[in-house]
Design a protein around this motif. Structure first.
Motif, PDB file in Angstrom:
ATOM      1  N   VAL A 281     196.086  57.912 -10.074  1.00  0.00           N
ATOM      2  CA  VAL A 281     195.533  58.397  -8.573  1.00  0.00           C
ATOM      3  C   VAL A 281     196.383  59.023  -7.734  1.00  0.00           C
ATOM      4  N   ALA A 282     195.978  60.254  -7.294  1.00  0.00           N
ATOM      5  CA  ALA A 282     196.995  60.690  -6.329  1.00  0.00           C
ATOM      6  C   ALA A 282     196.201  61.156  -4.999  1.00  0.00           C
ATOM      7  N   SER A 283     195.058  60.514  -4.775  1.00  0.00           N
ATOM      8  CA  SER A 283     194.152  60.712  -3.659  1.00  0.00           C
ATOM      9  C   SER A 283     194.986  60.218  -2.341  1.00  0.00           C
ATOM     10  N   GLY A 284     194.917  60.815  -0.913  1.00  0.00           N
ATOM     11  CA  GLY A 284     195.459  60.430   0.088  1.00  0.00           C
ATOM     12  C   GLY A 284     194.391  59.770   0.912  1.00  0.00           C
ATOM     13  N   PRO A 285     194.547  59.603   2.429  1.00  0.00           N
ATOM     14  CA  PRO A 285     193.271  59.133   3.096  1.00  0.00           C
ATOM     15  C   PRO A 285     192.540  60.467   3.466  1.00  0.00           C
ATOM     16  N   THR A 286     191.485  60.004   3.784  1.00  0.00           N
ATOM     17  CA  THR A 286     190.317  60.857   3.992  1.00  0.00           C
ATOM     18  C   THR A 286     189.970  60.991   5.545  1.00  0.00           C
ATOM     19  N   SER A 287     189.239  61.910   5.848  1.00  0.00           N
ATOM     20  CA  SER A 287     188.667  62.024   7.170  1.00  0.00           C
ATOM     21  C   SER A 287     187.811  60.849   7.582  1.00  0.00           C
ATOM     22  N   ALA A 288     187.765  60.438   8.513  1.00  0.00           N
ATOM     23  CA  ALA A 288     187.249  59.311   9.283  1.00  0.00           C
ATOM     24  C   ALA A 288     185.762  59.876   9.338  1.00  0.00           C
ATOM     25  N   PRO A 289     184.941  58.865   8.863  1.00  0.00           N
ATOM     26  CA  PRO A 289     183.315  58.996   9.051  1.00  0.00           C
ATOM     27  C   PRO A 289     183.066  58.889  10.577  1.00  0.00           C
ATOM     28  N   ALA A 290     181.524  59.267  10.952  1.00  0.00           N
ATOM     29  CA  ALA A 290     181.217  58.978  12.274  1.00  0.00           C
ATOM     30  C   ALA A 290     181.292  57.580  12.271  1.00  0.00           C
ATOM     31  N   ARG A 362     195.983  65.758  10.546  1.00  0.00           N
ATOM     32  CA  ARG A 362     194.525  65.870  10.210  1.00  0.00           C
ATOM     33  C   ARG A 362     194.008  64.544   9.716  1.00  0.00           C
ATOM     34  N   HIS A 363     194.824  63.634   9.610  1.00  0.00           N
ATOM     35  CA  HIS A 363     193.919  62.357   9.125  1.00  0.00           C
ATOM     36  C   HIS A 363     194.643  61.313  10.319  1.00  0.00           C
ATOM     37  N   SER A 364     194.746  61.529  11.469  1.00  0.00           N
ATOM     38  CA  SER A 364     195.470  60.592  12.417  1.00  0.00           C
ATOM     39  C   SER A 364     194.312  59.943  13.142  1.00  0.00           C
ATOM     40  N   LEU A 365     194.655  58.691  13.735  1.00  0.00           N
ATOM     41  CA  LEU A 365     193.545  57.774  14.403  1.00  0.00           C
ATOM     42  C   LEU A 365     193.475  58.646  15.546  1.00  0.00           C
ATOM     43  N   PHE A 366     194.204  59.272  16.267  1.00  0.00           N
ATOM     44  CA  PHE A 366     194.010  59.889  17.528  1.00  0.00           C
ATOM     45  C   PHE A 366     192.923  60.857  17.416  1.00  0.00           C
ATOM     46  N   ASP A 368     190.700  61.007  14.901  1.00  0.00           N
ATOM     47  CA  ASP A 368     189.526  60.060  14.541  1.00  0.00           C
ATOM     48  C   ASP A 368     188.774  59.560  15.986  1.00  0.00           C
ATOM     49  N   PHE A 369     189.554  59.310  16.848  1.00  0.00           N
ATOM     50  CA  PHE A 369     188.713  58.606  17.978  1.00  0.00           C
ATOM     51  C   PHE A 369     188.223  59.684  18.800  1.00  0.00           C
ATOM     52  N   LYS A 370     189.221  61.018  19.054  1.00  0.00           N
ATOM     53  CA  LYS A 370     188.790  62.156  19.874  1.00  0.00           C
ATOM     54  C   LYS A 370     187.598  62.596  19.280  1.00  0.00           C
ATOM     55  N   ALA A 371     187.383  62.783  17.788  1.00  0.00           N
ATOM     56  CA  ALA A 371     186.205  63.376  17.027  1.00  0.00           C
ATOM     57  C   ALA A 371     185.086  62.484  17.600  1.00  0.00           C
ATOM     58  N   ASN A 372     185.083  61.276  17.805  1.00  0.00           N
ATOM     59  CA  ASN A 372     184.054  60.136  18.218  1.00  0.00           C
ATOM     60  C   ASN A 372     183.747  60.070  19.754  1.00  0.00           C
ATOM     61  N   GLY A 373     184.426  60.760  20.501  1.00  0.00           N
ATOM     62  CA  GLY A 373     183.937  60.835  22.070  1.00  0.00           C
ATOM     63  C   GLY A 373     184.910  59.744  22.547  1.00  0.00           C
ATOM     64  N   TYR A 374     185.841  59.370  22.014  1.00  0.00           N
ATOM     65  CA  TYR A 374     186.650  58.135  22.871  1.00  0.00           C
ATOM     66  C   TYR A 374     187.722  58.877  23.941  1.00  0.00           C
ATOM     67  N   ARG A 375     187.808  58.111  25.060  1.00  0.00           N
ATOM     68  CA  ARG A 375     189.093  58.484  25.827  1.00  0.00           C
ATOM     69  C   ARG A 375     190.297  57.987  25.358  1.00  0.00           C
ATOM     70  N   VAL A 376     191.194  58.847  25.096  1.00  0.00           N
ATOM     71  CA  VAL A 376     192.545  58.298  24.353  1.00  0.00           C
ATOM     72  C   VAL A 376     193.743  58.390  25.335  1.00  0.00           C
ATOM     73  N   ARG A 444     183.571  54.913  29.301  1.00  0.00           N
ATOM     74  CA  ARG A 444     183.463  55.520  27.726  1.00  0.00           C
ATOM     75  C   ARG A 444     184.376  54.525  26.847  1.00  0.00           C
ATOM     76  N   PRO A 445     183.832  54.642  25.549  1.00  0.00           N
ATOM     77  CA  PRO A 445     184.960  54.160  24.549  1.00  0.00           C
ATOM     78  C   PRO A 445     186.072  54.542  24.619  1.00  0.00           C
ATOM     79  N   THR A 446     187.328  53.624  24.539  1.00  0.00           N
ATOM     80  CA  THR A 446     188.501  53.980  24.942  1.00  0.00           C
ATOM     81  C   THR A 446     189.570  53.565  23.751  1.00  0.00           C
ATOM     82  N   PHE A 447     190.271  54.470  23.109  1.00  0.00           N
ATOM     83  CA  PHE A 447     191.582  54.055  22.326  1.00  0.00           C
ATOM     84  C   PHE A 447     193.035  54.064  23.271  1.00  0.00           C
TER      85      PHE A 447
END
Length: 666
Positions: A281-290, A362-366, A368-376, A444-447
């Protein structure tokens, strides 16, 4: 007869001609060698053995090899230094003798003093890569970090320089001007050639004599001699040779050597370990879904250098961290959580991306949250530019970014390199009140990522309250002899961070935000407090340095340990209702010292706090659980212990290949 004539001619005692230069040479050799022997034996117990020292000199052959290697290397080094000083003076008068007697021992003993001061904090596993990691990957920052701990050393150098200046004036004024010193004589090309030809086989023989090599590696002269031979015989420039810790069995093939990248399924065992690497297995983390509708707030609290035992820890019968302990009881406490490596910059990059060696966000939590409308937001008591953390994980993409670099003028220590910048946690609470202190700022949802630094070495700063009985240990008193004092100072710092967490939770509850929030508390790595013989982190694979707390405020989460920092991103997203993207949860956590590409040791943290480690320099496997240590080469095929060791090696090769694929994609 004048003094100069006496020195020039020498005196004959029982047929031996005594020259003052020779006497000085022998004296310097005896003093410097004795000092180093005492320091090495005190630190590493190479003869007596002891805690943390599996290799000792005892066999007669080892003793002979050790003495031969030590004497030859020390005498060669001193001969070269004496000839250098003599050459710089253009002669062999009194000034040469004074500088040889003063500067050579002073420099050699000064190097030893600096080395063993560092080793009083760290272990002998510290090396170039580890020192570089202390600076977040920057050698400049590493140098500045070390300088920040070097006030006492600077004072000693100033005193020595003054004493040298006074003594030099006296020598120039009063020393006889007709002194001529015969020693050390020039070797000449014939004798030089004989010495040059004799040294390599001697070093090879010494290196083959049991534990003699590992003992001699503690001595600077032998390390210099062996290192020089290594550089000369590394013909394919792959970093390995006949004289390296691990011998290069393919000296003309740069793709095959110890720690080489093993290409999957090509029929070649490039690194010489566990056979040809077979990739599963060589797969890394994937992009976060909605995220689901109406998502919760997330507050991620990272505590610097806090050990996993913090939950329920008591001193003098009182809980050190009552707020953390209460959250663990009411939420989900992952008891078996581990860092992969003991350095902040590496750990935080892995925490936010789920990758051991991420190159971008590209796979960062920051993201992920920005893409889902969070205030970061970021509120950090350290400089997040240290080790390129902020740029790698995309911290500045949010609306609020406050760290120790932004508030540099409010740092708790005077030193201003990125590695040393620290803020008091109360400054973060003040900034929290400014940017997040009103209920409408949470519409707004906040991280929010917060990083608390109280428990970073030296475990105390001005203005920190004393929550545990006693007073903080002064930095200059931190050593193994004050182990209990160091521990109480450290746990007081942890208690202070816990108090700040309690104040933060009270603020969230006061605004009505707490019940709509997921709070996650964890550490970047642990900390040794001389309980394993050393102080600090990043140089040993054990529970003290790698076991960390991991707590979710939400109860009932189904998380089976062991869990690594590379799983945390996926666990947070899963707790919010997004599809999980974590990998390997419940399996052993891979760990390493140094860099992933060229680690000095690798390991697996398994269930119930078990550890399996492989020292890649010594090729020695420590199986723990009473099974002890074995040389990898001595493990026979079909032995269950060899299967375990090969499993560790294969996991390292897999992680390296994932990292290699990531580099190729960019």
């Amino acid at each position: 007869m004048s003094v100069g004539t006496w020195v020039e001619r020498g005196r004959r005692v029982r047929g031996l001609r005594l020259d003052v230069g020779f006497i000085a040479f022998v004296g310097v050799a005896a003093v410097t060698l004795l000092v180093e022997l005492v320091l090495v034996e005190r630190k590493f117990a190479i003869f007596g053995g002891g805690f943390g020292q599996p290799r000792t000199i005892g066999d007669p052959l080892e003793i002979i090899a050790f003495c031969a290697g030590l004497l030859v290397s020390q005498l060669l080094l001193l001969y070269a230094l004496f000839r250098l000083v003599r050459g710089l003076h253009g002669g062999s008068g009194a000034l040469f003798l004074f500088n040889a007697l003063f500067l050579i021992p002073a420099v050699l003993i000064g190097i030893l003093a600096t080395k063993y001061r560092l080793l009083s904090y760290f272990s002998d596993a510290i090396g170039f890569q580890v020192i570089r990691n202390l600076g977040g990957g920057s050698l400049v920052e590493s140098f500045l970090y070390i300088l920040s701990e070097a006030g006492l050393l600077a004072f000693g150098l100033a005193v020595a320089a003054f004493f040298y200046w006074v003594s030099l004036r006296l020598v120039r004024r009063h020393a006889p001007r007709d002194i001529r010193i015969a020693f050390p004589p020039a070797l000449g090309w014939k004798r030089g050639l004989v010495v040059a030809l004799a040294i390599p086989p001697l070093v090879l023989a010494v290196n083959a004599a049991g534990d003699a090599r590992f003992a001699l590696a503690r001595f600077n002269a032998y390390a210099l001699l062996s290192g020089g031979l290594h550089q000369l015989t590394d013909l394919d420039r792959d970093g390995y040779s006949l004289f390296s810790w691990r011998i290069d069995r393919h000296p003309l093939d740069g793709s095959r050597h110890p720690l080489a990248l093993d290409i999957p399924s090509n029929g070649i065992d490039e690194d010489g370990l566990a056979g040809d690497f077979i990739l599963e297995v060589a797969s890394g983390p994937t992009s976060a879904p909605a995220f689901p509708a109406d998502p919760r707030h997330v507050i991620l609290l990272v505590l610097e250098s806090v050990r996993g035992e913090v939950v329920g820890k008591r001193i003098d019968g009182r809980l050190v961290a009552p707020n953390i302990t209460a959250l663990a009881a009411s939420g989900t406490w992952v008891k078996e959580a581990y860092s992969h490596v003991g350095f902040t910059s590496f750990s935080l990059k892995t925490l936010f991306t789920g990758e051991l060696t991420p190159r971008d966000d590209r796979h960062s939590l920051f993201r992920d949250f920005k893409a889902n409308g969070y205030r970061v937001g970021v509120l950090s008591a350290q400089a997040e530019d240290f080790g390129d953390i902020a740029s790698t994980v995309g911290m500045r993409t949010g609306e609020v970014f406050i760290d120790a670099g932004v508030l540099r003028d409010e740092r708790v220590f005077d030193f201003a390199s990125d590695a040393s910048l620290k803020l008091d946690g109360r400054v973060l609470l003040r900034e929290f009140d400014r940017h997040f202190g009103k209920a409408d700022t949470w519409s707004r949802p906040t991280f929010l990522y917060m990083n608390l630094q109280a428990s970073h070495f030296p475990y105390h700063h001005r203005g920190m309250p004393q929550l545990i009985d006693g007073k903080p240990i002064p930095r200059g008193s931190i050593d193994a002899g004050h182990k209990e004092w160091v521990e109480r100072t450290y746990w007081n710092a942890v208690a202070y961070d816990d108090r700040l967490i309690g104040e933060l939770i009270a603020r969230l509850k006061g605004m009505g935000v707490y019940d709509d929030s997921l709070i996650v508390i964890l550490s970047d790595h642990g900390e040794s407090l001389f309980d394993d013989g050393f102080l600090g982190h990043g140089h040993m694979i054990n529970a003290q340095q790698t076991h960390i707390p991991l707590i979710f405020s939400e109860p009932g989460l189904d998380i089976a340990g062991p869990v690594g920092l590379d799983d945390v991103r996926g666990l947070i997203l899963a707790a919010l209702g997004a599809s999980p993207v974590s990998r390997g949860i419940g399996g052993p956590v891979f760990q390493y010292i140094g860099s992933l590409e060229s680690p000095s040791s690798i390991g697996l943290a398994g269930p119930d706090g078990t550890y399996l480690t492989l020292d890649l320099q010594r090729e020695e496997v420590d199986f723990g659980e009473g099974a002890g240590s074995r040389l990898y080469a001595d493990l026979p095929q079909g032995d269950p212990l060899k299967a375990r060791a090969d499993g560790l090696i294969v996991e390292w090769e897999r992680q390296r290949w994932i990292s290699h694929l990531g580099r190729r994609e960019r």
